[in-house]
Design an enzyme around this catalytic site. Structure first.
Site, PDB file in Angstrom:
ATOM      1  CE  LYS A 186      -3.950   2.222   2.212  1.00 51.05           C
ATOM      2  NZ  LYS A 186      -4.987   2.116   3.255  1.00 51.05           N
ATOM      3  CG  ASP A 206     -14.833   1.685  -1.676  1.00 54.29           C
ATOM      4  OD1 ASP A 206     -15.905   2.264  -1.441  1.00 54.29           O
ATOM      5  OD2 ASP A 206     -13.725   2.210  -1.456  1.00 54.29           O
ATOM      6  CG  ASP A 230      -9.327  -0.780   2.679  1.00 54.45           C
ATOM      7  OD1 ASP A 230      -8.219  -1.339   2.542  1.00 54.45           O
ATOM      8  OD2 ASP A 230     -10.198  -0.809   1.808  1.00 54.45           O
TER       9      ASP A 230
END
Length: 480
Positions: free
Chosen positions: A107, A246, A256
């Site tokens: 990430k 999402d 996330d």
């Protein structure tokens, strides 16, 4: 086994090319290792010290790859703050491949097809937060993605101001999201929807492979897993901040970590994301938002499964599973192990009391674990009035008399349910500010307590202190 000797596979690349875009990471300038999690590395079969692996830095920086790796970004869509946003995808994450049931992902590793107007980067502060929180949620017993390594750099990244870029190497059994299904439904690719469902069953619900109505049963398990995770969030006072579809993992785990927070004082209306001006993702709204997100998933799956059947499953399973699990977790925190009719009411009464009296959520339950009838050690935590908590404690004392466990056994069980160390935002901010000045010692300290939050760490007692008034209820941006 060294990390650099791992052999990856890329089963996701067997799907149609609509599912992904092959892309290589863009390495950061002058990278350096900040921290590694040997605990996470064990999941991959790595038993040698990551810090002794001469290739670890270049692997996390995307300069070189593990054997079998074929880097790619995944396509998905999603509802953001209640509105369908169309195609999104991995805008700053690049997948490396899979080993031992865990998918590796970088990430902050650069531009992808799905970056839109973004730069594909992550900054040091957000990367520290994701790295530590991934490991902290695991330590709390909550299903989550994990983080194996964090690197910093001299690369400059533009946010509200210029900051330094960083990369987190994170792991998850799946990176498929609710929004992945929404994407293929939205573009009318229903055959791809079925292909994705078969992939998800193979990756996350393999016991359903030969079942009749396997897609409906898959949906039922997603509902159950999501409800369980939400019950855990609410029990520890965790506010995710951006529960867009999402950002919802298809296997129900937490993923996330952007603008998140643990509660300081108990505040059911707390909103940790300053972008969320309407409070959609407030702490108290999270269970309901998860239900809404699951209904959006049902719509996305409707070309494969009868929509009404999924609605029945959602209505039958979600609330029951959430309420059952949440009450179980809260009773454990209270040291109540017998079945009593009014226990749910006692829990609701307590939460209302903590809110009206303004009481530190984590500290209250930790101190309650040592409760011996002395009310003052708990009522002194009240910032304002004490009488409501005094009244609740009297009712709690009466309820405890119905328990069969002796006080020492009860205390031990409560200490195992009430963490001493929670990574509150003011502590994370202190660690970030030190790191921005080149001192990463607090990152290491916080990683230690993240892995064992219920234990005593006498040398790290400073990480259990109460939030200063000036640092309470910090709000964060989506780049945090």
């Amino acid at each position: 086994m060294k990390f650099s000797n791992l052999q990856l596979t890329t089963p996701y690349l067997k799907l149609d090319p609509l599912f992904y875009d092959k892309v290589s990471p863009t390495p950061l300038e002058k990278p350096y290792i900040i921290s590694t999690s040997q605990d996470a590395a064990k999941l991959l079969g790595v038993d040698e010290d990551l810090n002794n692996d001469e290739r670890i830095l270049e692997l996390v920086n995307g300069e070189t790859f593990l054997a079998g790796s074929e880097p790619f970004a995944m396509a998905y869509a999603g509802h953001q703050f209640g509105y369908f946003a169309g195609r999104l995808g991995d805008g700053r994450a690049i997948n490396l491949g899979k080993v031992n049931g865990w998918n590796l992902q970088l990430k902050g590793s650069g531009l992808t097809l799905y970056s839109r107007r973004g730069d594909g980067r992550a900054v040091l502060r957000s990367s520290i937060r994701e790295y530590l929180m991934s490991e902290a949620m695991y330590g709390l017993g909550i299903e989550t993605s994990r983080a194996l390594a964090l690197i910093g750099s001299q690369s400059s990244v533009a946010r509200e101001q210029w900051e330094k870029g960083a990369i987190v190497l994170r792991l998850s059994p799946t990176w498929v999201r609710f929004g992945t299904f929404e994407y293929f439904n939205s573009i009318g690719e229903y055959s791809k929807l079925e292909e994705l469902a078969d992939y998800v069953i193979d990756e996350s619900f393999s016991y359903l492979k030969e079942e009749e109505n396997r897609y409906l049963k898959m949906y039922a398990q997603i509902v159950k897993n999501t409800a369980t995770t939400l019950a855990h969030w609410q029990s520890v006072g965790f506010n995710h901040g951006v529960m867009n579809t999402d950002n919802m993992s298809i296997d129900g785990r937490t993923i996330d970590y952007g603008p998140f927070a643990f509660l300081d004082d108990y505040d059911s209306n707390y909103v940790c994301n300053h972008t969320d001006s309407e409070g959609r993702y407030s702490f108290k709204n999270q269970p309901g938002i998860a239900h809404w997100n699951l209904s959006m998933l049902a719509r996305a799956l409707s070309p494969l499964v009868n929509y009404e059947d999924m609605q029945v499953v959602l209505d039958d399973i979600y609330a029951n599973q959430y309420e059952k699990k949440y009450l179980e977790l809260m009773k454990n925190k209270l040291g109540l192990f017998q079945e009593e009719e009014n226990d749910a009411s006692l829990v609701r009464w307590l939460l209302g009391t903590l809110e009206s009296c303004v009481v530190d959520y984590t500290l209250f339950f930790r101190k309650l674990s040592y409760y011996n009838g002395d009310n003052e050690t708990l009522t002194e935590l009240c910032e304002y009035q004490q009488r409501p908590l005094q009244e609740w404690l009297e009712a709690y004392s009466t309820r405890l008399k119905k328990e069969s466990l002796d006080d020492e056994v009860r205390k031990k069980k409560m200490l195992a349910s009430n963490p001493k160390y929670i990574l509150k935002n003011f502590l994370l901010q202190e660690a970030i500010e030190k790191a921005q000045n080149g001192d990463f010692s607090m990152v290491d300290d916080m990683l230690s307590v993240a892995h064992a939050p219920f234990d005593e760490h006498l040398e790290l007692e400073y990480l259990a202190r109460q939030t200063p008034k000036s640092a309470k209820n910090i709000k964060l941006s989506c780049s945090s």
